[in-house]
Design an enzyme around this catalytic site. Structure first.
Site, PDB file in Angstrom:
ATOM      1  N   HIS A  63     -13.282   2.730   8.653  1.00  0.00           N
ATOM      2  CA  HIS A  63     -12.413   1.545   8.195  1.00  0.00           C
ATOM      3  C   HIS A  63     -13.179   1.208   6.842  1.00  0.00           C
ATOM      4  CE1 HIS A  63      -9.905  -1.810   9.814  1.00  0.00           C
ATOM      5  NE2 HIS A  63      -9.789  -1.737   8.507  1.00  0.00           N
ATOM      6  N   GLU A  88     -11.914   1.210  17.923  1.00  0.00           N
ATOM      7  CA  GLU A  88     -13.194   1.255  16.822  1.00  0.00           C
ATOM      8  C   GLU A  88     -13.761   0.062  16.747  1.00  0.00           C
ATOM      9  OE1 GLU A  88     -10.609   1.202  13.170  1.00  0.00           O
ATOM     10  OE2 GLU A  88     -11.202  -0.608  12.688  1.00  0.00           O
ATOM     11  N   ALA A 123     -11.659   2.117   3.946  1.00  0.00           N
ATOM     12  CA  ALA A 123     -10.303   2.367   2.814  1.00  0.00           C
ATOM     13  C   ALA A 123     -10.331   0.807   1.892  1.00  0.00           C
ATOM     14  CB  ALA A 123      -9.008   2.497   3.427  1.00  0.00           C
ATOM     15  N   ARG A 179      -3.907   1.113  10.864  1.00  0.00           N
ATOM     16  CA  ARG A 179      -4.429   0.682  12.179  1.00  0.00           C
ATOM     17  C   ARG A 179      -4.640   1.677  13.395  1.00  0.00           C
ATOM     18  NH1 ARG A 179      -6.274  -2.934   9.492  1.00  0.00           N
ATOM     19  NH2 ARG A 179      -6.240  -4.854   9.402  1.00  0.00           N
ATOM     20  N   THR A 233      -4.716   5.302   7.546  1.00  0.00           N
ATOM     21  CA  THR A 233      -5.621   4.279   6.978  1.00  0.00           C
ATOM     22  C   THR A 233      -4.963   2.707   7.437  1.00  0.00           C
ATOM     23  OG1 THR A 233      -4.093   4.118   5.016  1.00  0.00           O
ATOM     24  CG2 THR A 233      -5.998   5.707   4.777  1.00  0.00           C
ATOM     25  N   ILE A 277       0.977  -1.132   0.065  1.00  0.00           N
ATOM     26  CA  ILE A 277       0.114   0.012  -0.111  1.00  0.00           C
ATOM     27  C   ILE A 277       0.875   1.158   0.124  1.00  0.00           C
ATOM     28  CG2 ILE A 277      -1.779   1.344   1.412  1.00  0.00           C
ATOM     29  CD1 ILE A 277      -2.920  -1.439   2.210  1.00  0.00           C
ATOM     30  N   ASP A 307      -9.172   6.935   8.841  1.00  0.00           N
ATOM     31  CA  ASP A 307      -9.910   5.668   8.507  1.00  0.00           C
ATOM     32  C   ASP A 307      -9.873   4.704   9.549  1.00  0.00           C
ATOM     33  OD1 ASP A 307     -11.551   4.546   6.687  1.00  0.00           O
ATOM     34  OD2 ASP A 307     -10.056   2.985   6.471  1.00  0.00           O
TER      35      ASP A 307
HETATM   36  P1  NAI Z   1       2.713  -4.749   3.576  1.00  0.00           P
HETATM   37  O1  NAI Z   1       3.020  -6.079   4.607  1.00  0.00           O
HETATM   38  O2  NAI Z   1       2.962  -5.048   1.958  1.00  0.00           O
HETATM   39  O3  NAI Z   1       3.511  -3.489   3.849  1.00  0.00           O
HETATM   40  C1  NAI Z   1       3.581  -3.378   5.371  1.00  0.00           C
HETATM   41  C2  NAI Z   1       5.314  -2.464   5.417  1.00  0.00           C
HETATM   42  O4  NAI Z   1       5.214  -2.282   6.605  1.00  0.00           O
HETATM   43  C3  NAI Z   1       6.678  -3.596   4.915  1.00  0.00           C
HETATM   44  O5  NAI Z   1       7.314  -2.964   4.027  1.00  0.00           O
HETATM   45  C4  NAI Z   1       7.274  -3.679   6.450  1.00  0.00           C
HETATM   46  O6  NAI Z   1       8.707  -3.793   6.247  1.00  0.00           O
HETATM   47  C5  NAI Z   1       6.735  -2.450   7.066  1.00  0.00           C
HETATM   48  N1  NAI Z   1       7.134  -2.478   8.503  1.00  0.00           N
HETATM   49  C6  NAI Z   1       7.128  -3.364   9.334  1.00  0.00           C
HETATM   50  N2  NAI Z   1       7.218  -3.270  10.524  1.00  0.00           N
HETATM   51  C7  NAI Z   1       7.639  -1.924  10.556  1.00  0.00           C
HETATM   52  C8  NAI Z   1       8.000  -1.002  11.547  1.00  0.00           C
HETATM   53  N3  NAI Z   1       8.312  -1.447  12.734  1.00  0.00           N
HETATM   54  N4  NAI Z   1       8.366   0.266  11.214  1.00  0.00           N
HETATM   55  C9  NAI Z   1       8.143   0.811   9.934  1.00  0.00           C
HETATM   56  N5  NAI Z   1       7.762  -0.072   8.818  1.00  0.00           N
HETATM   57  C10 NAI Z   1       7.224  -1.593   9.191  1.00  0.00           C
HETATM   58  O7  NAI Z   1       1.265  -4.359   4.030  1.00  0.00           O
HETATM   59  P2  NAI Z   1       0.491  -3.687   3.181  1.00  0.00           P
HETATM   60  O8  NAI Z   1      -0.723  -4.268   2.200  1.00  0.00           O
HETATM   61  O9  NAI Z   1       0.828  -2.504   2.586  1.00  0.00           O
HETATM   62  O10 NAI Z   1      -0.687  -3.142   4.268  1.00  0.00           O
HETATM   63  C11 NAI Z   1      -0.139  -2.047   4.997  1.00  0.00           C
HETATM   64  C12 NAI Z   1      -1.226  -2.050   6.434  1.00  0.00           C
HETATM   65  O11 NAI Z   1      -2.389  -1.379   6.063  1.00  0.00           O
HETATM   66  C13 NAI Z   1      -1.685  -3.288   6.874  1.00  0.00           C
HETATM   67  O12 NAI Z   1      -1.016  -3.611   8.065  1.00  0.00           O
HETATM   68  C14 NAI Z   1      -2.964  -2.837   7.623  1.00  0.00           C
HETATM   69  O13 NAI Z   1      -2.789  -2.627   9.200  1.00  0.00           O
HETATM   70  C15 NAI Z   1      -3.552  -1.713   6.785  1.00  0.00           C
HETATM   71  N6  NAI Z   1      -4.767  -1.942   6.067  1.00  0.00           N
HETATM   72  C16 NAI Z   1      -5.776  -1.049   6.371  1.00  0.00           C
HETATM   73  C17 NAI Z   1      -6.941  -1.544   5.384  1.00  0.00           C
HETATM   74  C18 NAI Z   1      -8.273  -0.291   5.612  1.00  0.00           C
HETATM   75  O14 NAI Z   1      -9.172  -0.892   4.938  1.00  0.00           O
HETATM   76  N7  NAI Z   1      -7.840   0.789   6.327  1.00  0.00           N
HETATM   77  C19 NAI Z   1      -7.117  -2.440   4.450  1.00  0.00           C
HETATM   78  C20 NAI Z   1      -5.915  -3.323   4.193  1.00  0.00           C
HETATM   79  C21 NAI Z   1      -4.625  -3.043   5.014  1.00  0.00           C
END
Ligand code: NAI
Length: 332
Positions: A295, A263, A297, A234, A232, A154, A258
């Protein structure tokens, strides 16, 4: 295969009906969430399909097992609501690791533009035939610096969109992505530099012990005055009390949320007839420079279709080959 589908919302059904019909899966939809009181509804089902606020604890797992349910299919990425350790050996757990990074990144941008160009105010004003522009001054995104925490699926889509606006990106990730830092428009930096130099900060990292309240009193005071915060990811990445104080102190110029730490009992439901008990959320929502969406997004046609398709594939894979690449197994 019979599937008991909990916490069903009208927007879940069209895509699930389409993919399940092709796969010969019969779905029974229940509006109620799965928990100790509702688990009996799974009687006769081979699998249950659950979402983020269903409860799949020891008691529920034991009862599902007794009822002969073989699989818990999460239609989301996170699985913090499932006791994975207890499920091991009794019931298989599968999830949807990714559904549409575009949905979430585009929603983050939608919130940002709405906020800084006062679209939410304009919509209400013009419906009342108030065509005054007083108080509507925004700012250009072009030339601004955006701090992106988390450069996964994302975060990277979000960065691409920001580059399209002509913004500079300061990125932070515990595991930096190869080839992203070009030494110019995108640079990996420390969180200190990111907080100090960003006009806008967007969170795209997962919630872990390390990232819990990564936006807190200290980090907010290290930000540029008037910073715009977008979350967007957590809710618990942000200390909401600290955010509220920083907004009152004019340290934060705007917040686009978001997600919200508390929540789970509120979002996804119509609480319009109730008194909101959460004073912090109520105060945040009352601010003219805060936009809250519940929530949503992920909520696009494409994401819903991908969620349904992957969930059905997960169930079929377990049934036919006994394994699924999206199975959640206990650590260790
Ligand atoms: P992803 O796993 O592809 O990317 C997460 C990134 O965060 C990775 O590059 C990882 O190395 C990095 N990361 C891990 N620990 C970290 C730390 N301590 N400090 C900084 N970066 C760190 O996940 P994706 O698909 O990009 O999703 C990201 C977040 O979006 C999810 O964890 C979820 O919480 C949220 N999300 C929200 C949605 C919504 O409807 N609002 C829907 C889907 C996901």
């Amino acid at each position: 295969m019979k599937l008991a589908f909990f916490d069903a919302k009208p927007y879940d059904k069209p895509a699930f009906d389409r993919y399940a019909a092709d796969a010969g899966i019969k779905i029974k939809y229940y509006e109620t969430k799965l928990n100790e009181d509702t688990v009996e509804l799974a009687t006769g089902a081979d699998a249950v399909c659950v979402f983020v606020n269903d409860t799949v604890n020891r008691e529920v797992i034991d009862r599902l097992y007794e009822l002969g349910v073989k699989t818990v299919a999460l239609r989301c990425a996170g699985f913090n609501n499932v006791d994975i350790k207890h499920a091991a050996g009794k019931i298989r757990v599968v999830r949807v690791p990714a559904y549409s990074p575009y949905a979430v990144a585009e929603h983050a941008i939608a919130l940002l533009l709405t906020s800084i160009r006062r679209i939410h105010k304009a919509y209400i004003r013009t419906r009342d035939f108030n065509f005054s522009l007083n108080g509507m001054t925004g700012f250009d995104l072009h030339g601004k610096t955006v701090g992106v925490i988390g450069t996964g699926r994302i975060g990277r889509v979000f960065i691409d969109i920001c580059l399209g606006f002509g913004m500079k990106v300061l990125a932070y990730d515990k595991f930096p992505a190869e080839g992203l830092d070009n030494g110019d428009t995108v640079r990996y930096v420390s969180t200190e530099e990111l907080f100090a130099k960003s006009d806008i900060i967007s969170l795209h990292c997962p919630l872990t012990e390390e990232t819990y309240h990564i936006i807190n009193e200290q980090s907010l005071s290290a930000c540029k005055r008037g910073v715009v915060l977008i979350n967007t990811s957590r809710g618990a990445l942000v200390d909401a009390e600290a955010l509220l104080s920083a907004i009152k102190a004019r340290q934060v110029g705007a917040a686009c949320l978001d997600v919200y730490e508390e929540e789970s009992d509120l979002f996804f439901e119509d609480n319009s007839g109730h008194i909101l008990e959460d004073d912090t959320l109520a105060r945040l929502i009352s601010m003219p420079n805060v936009i809250v969406s519940s929530h949503q997004a992920f909520l696009t046609e494409e994401a819903l279709s991908n969620i349904a398709e992957t969930t059905v594939e997960n169930l079929l894979a377990l049934e036919s080959s006994g394994s699924s690449e999206n199975e959640v197994l206990p650590k260790g």
